[in-house]
Design a protein around this motif. Sequence first.
Motif, PDB file in Angstrom:
ATOM      1  N   ARG A  17      31.485  26.080  18.609  1.00  0.00           N
ATOM      2  CA  ARG A  17      31.280  26.501  17.341  1.00  0.00           C
ATOM      3  C   ARG A  17      32.816  26.531  16.482  1.00  0.00           C
ATOM      4  O   ARG A  17      32.978  26.002  15.709  1.00  0.00           O
ATOM      5  CB  ARG A  17      30.976  27.821  17.074  1.00  0.00           C
ATOM      6  N   ILE A  18      33.853  26.836  17.681  1.00  0.00           N
ATOM      7  CA  ILE A  18      35.157  27.032  17.092  1.00  0.00           C
ATOM      8  C   ILE A  18      35.932  25.494  16.699  1.00  0.00           C
ATOM      9  O   ILE A  18      36.310  25.295  15.874  1.00  0.00           O
ATOM     10  CB  ILE A  18      36.011  27.704  18.086  1.00  0.00           C
ATOM     11  N   VAL A  19      35.497  24.791  17.765  1.00  0.00           N
ATOM     12  CA  VAL A  19      36.154  23.366  17.511  1.00  0.00           C
ATOM     13  C   VAL A  19      35.134  22.527  16.285  1.00  0.00           C
ATOM     14  O   VAL A  19      36.003  21.795  15.629  1.00  0.00           O
ATOM     15  CB  VAL A  19      35.430  22.674  18.715  1.00  0.00           C
ATOM     16  N   ASP A  20      33.875  23.106  16.294  1.00  0.00           N
ATOM     17  CA  ASP A  20      33.302  22.382  14.940  1.00  0.00           C
ATOM     18  C   ASP A  20      33.837  22.797  13.810  1.00  0.00           C
ATOM     19  O   ASP A  20      34.161  22.223  12.728  1.00  0.00           O
ATOM     20  CB  ASP A  20      31.935  22.628  14.913  1.00  0.00           C
ATOM     21  N   VAL A  21      34.440  24.327  13.493  1.00  0.00           N
ATOM     22  CA  VAL A  21      35.090  24.673  12.442  1.00  0.00           C
ATOM     23  C   VAL A  21      36.445  24.051  12.262  1.00  0.00           C
ATOM     24  O   VAL A  21      36.720  23.949  11.206  1.00  0.00           O
ATOM     25  CB  VAL A  21      35.084  26.349  12.728  1.00  0.00           C
ATOM     26  N   LEU A  22      37.231  23.823  13.360  1.00  0.00           N
ATOM     27  CA  LEU A  22      38.537  23.368  13.175  1.00  0.00           C
ATOM     28  C   LEU A  22      38.204  21.836  12.850  1.00  0.00           C
ATOM     29  O   LEU A  22      39.144  21.314  11.991  1.00  0.00           O
ATOM     30  CB  LEU A  22      39.307  23.388  14.688  1.00  0.00           C
ATOM     31  N   ASN A  23      37.274  21.301  13.372  1.00  0.00           N
ATOM     32  CA  ASN A  23      37.267  19.851  13.034  1.00  0.00           C
ATOM     33  C   ASN A  23      36.872  19.524  11.515  1.00  0.00           C
ATOM     34  O   ASN A  23      37.529  18.788  10.677  1.00  0.00           O
ATOM     35  CB  ASN A  23      35.974  19.025  13.852  1.00  0.00           C
ATOM     36  N   GLY A  24      35.985  20.556  10.917  1.00  0.00           N
ATOM     37  CA  GLY A  24      35.699  20.387   9.646  1.00  0.00           C
ATOM     38  C   GLY A  24      36.756  20.681   8.693  1.00  0.00           C
ATOM     39  O   GLY A  24      36.848  20.150   7.655  1.00  0.00           O
ATOM     40  N   TYR A  25      37.556  21.781   9.038  1.00  0.00           N
ATOM     41  CA  TYR A  25      38.933  22.009   8.378  1.00  0.00           C
ATOM     42  C   TYR A  25      39.730  20.933   8.329  1.00  0.00           C
ATOM     43  O   TYR A  25      40.350  20.418   7.189  1.00  0.00           O
ATOM     44  CB  TYR A  25      39.280  23.540   8.666  1.00  0.00           C
ATOM     45  N   LEU A  26      40.032  20.497   9.598  1.00  0.00           N
ATOM     46  CA  LEU A  26      41.319  19.544   9.489  1.00  0.00           C
ATOM     47  C   LEU A  26      40.774  18.246   9.103  1.00  0.00           C
ATOM     48  O   LEU A  26      41.721  17.531   8.392  1.00  0.00           O
ATOM     49  CB  LEU A  26      41.586  19.353  10.879  1.00  0.00           C
ATOM     50  N   ARG A  27      39.578  17.929   8.903  1.00  0.00           N
ATOM     51  CA  ARG A  27      38.960  16.541   8.086  1.00  0.00           C
ATOM     52  C   ARG A  27      39.240  16.694   6.632  1.00  0.00           C
ATOM     53  O   ARG A  27      39.198  15.862   6.048  1.00  0.00           O
ATOM     54  CB  ARG A  27      37.468  16.290   8.775  1.00  0.00           C
ATOM     55  N   ALA A  28      39.304  18.133   5.956  1.00  0.00           N
ATOM     56  CA  ALA A  28      39.212  18.305   4.706  1.00  0.00           C
ATOM     57  C   ALA A  28      40.445  18.266   3.956  1.00  0.00           C
ATOM     58  O   ALA A  28      40.879  18.441   2.858  1.00  0.00           O
ATOM     59  CB  ALA A  28      38.388  19.431   4.247  1.00  0.00           C
ATOM     60  N   ARG A  49      48.131  27.161   9.971  1.00  0.00           N
ATOM     61  CA  ARG A  49      47.680  28.094  10.972  1.00  0.00           C
ATOM     62  C   ARG A  49      46.973  29.242  10.769  1.00  0.00           C
ATOM     63  O   ARG A  49      45.928  29.437  11.282  1.00  0.00           O
ATOM     64  CB  ARG A  49      48.958  28.286  11.649  1.00  0.00           C
ATOM     65  N   ALA A  50      47.435  29.891   9.716  1.00  0.00           N
ATOM     66  CA  ALA A  50      46.705  30.941   9.064  1.00  0.00           C
ATOM     67  C   ALA A  50      45.296  30.675   8.733  1.00  0.00           C
ATOM     68  O   ALA A  50      44.487  31.619   9.038  1.00  0.00           O
ATOM     69  CB  ALA A  50      47.576  31.547   7.985  1.00  0.00           C
ATOM     70  N   GLN A  51      44.987  29.555   8.037  1.00  0.00           N
ATOM     71  CA  GLN A  51      43.752  29.359   7.603  1.00  0.00           C
ATOM     72  C   GLN A  51      42.959  28.931   8.628  1.00  0.00           C
ATOM     73  O   GLN A  51      41.767  29.307   8.817  1.00  0.00           O
ATOM     74  CB  GLN A  51      43.616  27.956   6.755  1.00  0.00           C
ATOM     75  N   MET A  52      43.494  28.488   9.872  1.00  0.00           N
ATOM     76  CA  MET A  52      42.707  27.876  10.938  1.00  0.00           C
ATOM     77  C   MET A  52      42.187  29.285  11.709  1.00  0.00           C
ATOM     78  O   MET A  52      41.174  29.549  12.278  1.00  0.00           O
ATOM     79  CB  MET A  52      43.287  27.114  11.988  1.00  0.00           C
ATOM     80  N   LEU A  53      43.293  30.278  11.762  1.00  0.00           N
ATOM     81  CA  LEU A  53      42.874  31.573  12.602  1.00  0.00           C
ATOM     82  C   LEU A  53      41.889  32.202  11.870  1.00  0.00           C
ATOM     83  O   LEU A  53      41.072  32.745  12.350  1.00  0.00           O
ATOM     84  CB  LEU A  53      44.462  32.289  12.683  1.00  0.00           C
ATOM     85  N   ARG A  54      41.844  32.326  10.228  1.00  0.00           N
ATOM     86  CA  ARG A  54      40.954  33.270   9.646  1.00  0.00           C
ATOM     87  C   ARG A  54      39.621  32.430   9.892  1.00  0.00           C
ATOM     88  O   ARG A  54      38.593  33.470  10.180  1.00  0.00           O
ATOM     89  CB  ARG A  54      41.327  33.210   8.330  1.00  0.00           C
ATOM     90  N   ARG A  55      39.408  31.363  10.033  1.00  0.00           N
ATOM     91  CA  ARG A  55      38.099  30.653  10.194  1.00  0.00           C
ATOM     92  C   ARG A  55      37.609  31.044  11.346  1.00  0.00           C
ATOM     93  O   ARG A  55      36.425  31.109  11.692  1.00  0.00           O
ATOM     94  CB  ARG A  55      38.284  29.159   9.914  1.00  0.00           C
ATOM     95  N   ILE A  67      46.375  31.948  17.038  1.00  0.00           N
ATOM     96  CA  ILE A  67      46.174  30.790  17.606  1.00  0.00           C
ATOM     97  C   ILE A  67      47.351  30.219  17.774  1.00  0.00           C
ATOM     98  O   ILE A  67      48.391  30.268  16.874  1.00  0.00           O
ATOM     99  CB  ILE A  67      45.381  29.878  16.585  1.00  0.00           C
ATOM    100  N   LEU A  68      47.702  29.528  18.884  1.00  0.00           N
ATOM    101  CA  LEU A  68      48.718  28.935  19.203  1.00  0.00           C
ATOM    102  C   LEU A  68      48.898  27.416  19.274  1.00  0.00           C
ATOM    103  O   LEU A  68      47.981  27.052  19.931  1.00  0.00           O
ATOM    104  CB  LEU A  68      49.342  29.299  20.727  1.00  0.00           C
ATOM    105  N   ILE A  69      49.599  26.579  18.353  1.00  0.00           N
ATOM    106  CA  ILE A  69      49.224  25.237  18.199  1.00  0.00           C
ATOM    107  C   ILE A  69      50.093  24.715  19.379  1.00  0.00           C
ATOM    108  O   ILE A  69      51.110  24.998  19.110  1.00  0.00           O
ATOM    109  CB  ILE A  69      49.602  24.790  16.914  1.00  0.00           C
ATOM    110  N   MET A  70      49.506  23.809  20.213  1.00  0.00           N
ATOM    111  CA  MET A  70      50.350  23.172  21.449  1.00  0.00           C
ATOM    112  C   MET A  70      50.803  21.897  20.926  1.00  0.00           C
ATOM    113  O   MET A  70      51.534  21.017  21.271  1.00  0.00           O
ATOM    114  CB  MET A  70      49.404  23.050  22.724  1.00  0.00           C
ATOM    115  N   GLU A  71      49.792  20.959  20.229  1.00  0.00           N
ATOM    116  CA  GLU A  71      50.006  19.772  19.818  1.00  0.00           C
ATOM    117  C   GLU A  71      49.330  19.506  18.246  1.00  0.00           C
ATOM    118  O   GLU A  71      48.491  19.848  17.950  1.00  0.00           O
ATOM    119  CB  GLU A  71      49.360  18.739  20.754  1.00  0.00           C
ATOM    120  N   PHE A  72      50.222  18.816  17.569  1.00  0.00           N
ATOM    121  CA  PHE A  72      50.061  18.628  16.119  1.00  0.00           C
ATOM    122  C   PHE A  72      50.716  17.236  15.951  1.00  0.00           C
ATOM    123  O   PHE A  72      51.844  17.232  15.486  1.00  0.00           O
ATOM    124  CB  PHE A  72      50.389  19.696  15.283  1.00  0.00           C
TER     125      PHE A  72
END
Length: 164
Positions: free
Chosen positions: A110-121, A137-143, A156-161
Motif C-alpha cells: 500500500r505504501i508503494v502504491d501511494v508513492l507511485n501515485g504521488y511521484l507520477r503526478a 520528502r515531506a509530502q511523501m512522509l505525510r502520505r 523517510i530516508l531517500i536512498m536513491e533519487f
Amino acid sequence: MTADADVAEDAPRKASKLPLVFGFVLAILGAGGGFYAVQSGVLSGSDSSDAAEKESASETSNTELDVAFVAIDPLVISLPGQGGRDHLRFAAQLEVRPDHAAEVEAIRPRIVDVLNGYLRAIDIASLEDPATLPRLRAQMLRRIQVVTGPGRVDDILIMEFVLS
C-alpha cells in the motif's frame, strides 16, 4: 556690520552629537562583551542544564537507538518524454519504531502504491529542481503516515533519487 554679528551670536548653537556617538559605542561594546561572556561560559546561568545535556548525551551514546528500518523496493517511474529524461529511479527506507516494524512491513504494498501515485503526478520541472526535494520528502512522509496510521513511521530516508 554689528547687526549681522549680533544675529549670528543670538542664533542657537547646534547640539553636540558626541554623547550620541559615545552611547552608541558603549552599547556595541556592552553587547559584544555580553556575547563573549555567554559564549565562553563565564555567564552560564545554570550549571544544571549543562550537566543535564552532558548526561543525556552520554545516555544516548551508551544505549542502543530504538529504531528499525523498513526498505521500500526501488521504484522506476516512467516520465512523459520531455528533454531526454524518461525515468525516475527512487529508493527509500522508512524509519519506524521497532514494535511497529512488522505492521509497516505488512502494508508495504500500500505504501508503494501511494508513492507511485504521488511521484507520477509530480511535474518534471519540479523533479529537476534540487530545492524541491525537502518538500517532496515531506509530502511523501505525510502520505505514508496517513496510510500506516499515527505514530508508526517517523521519517523517510531517500536512498536513491535519479532522473535518467
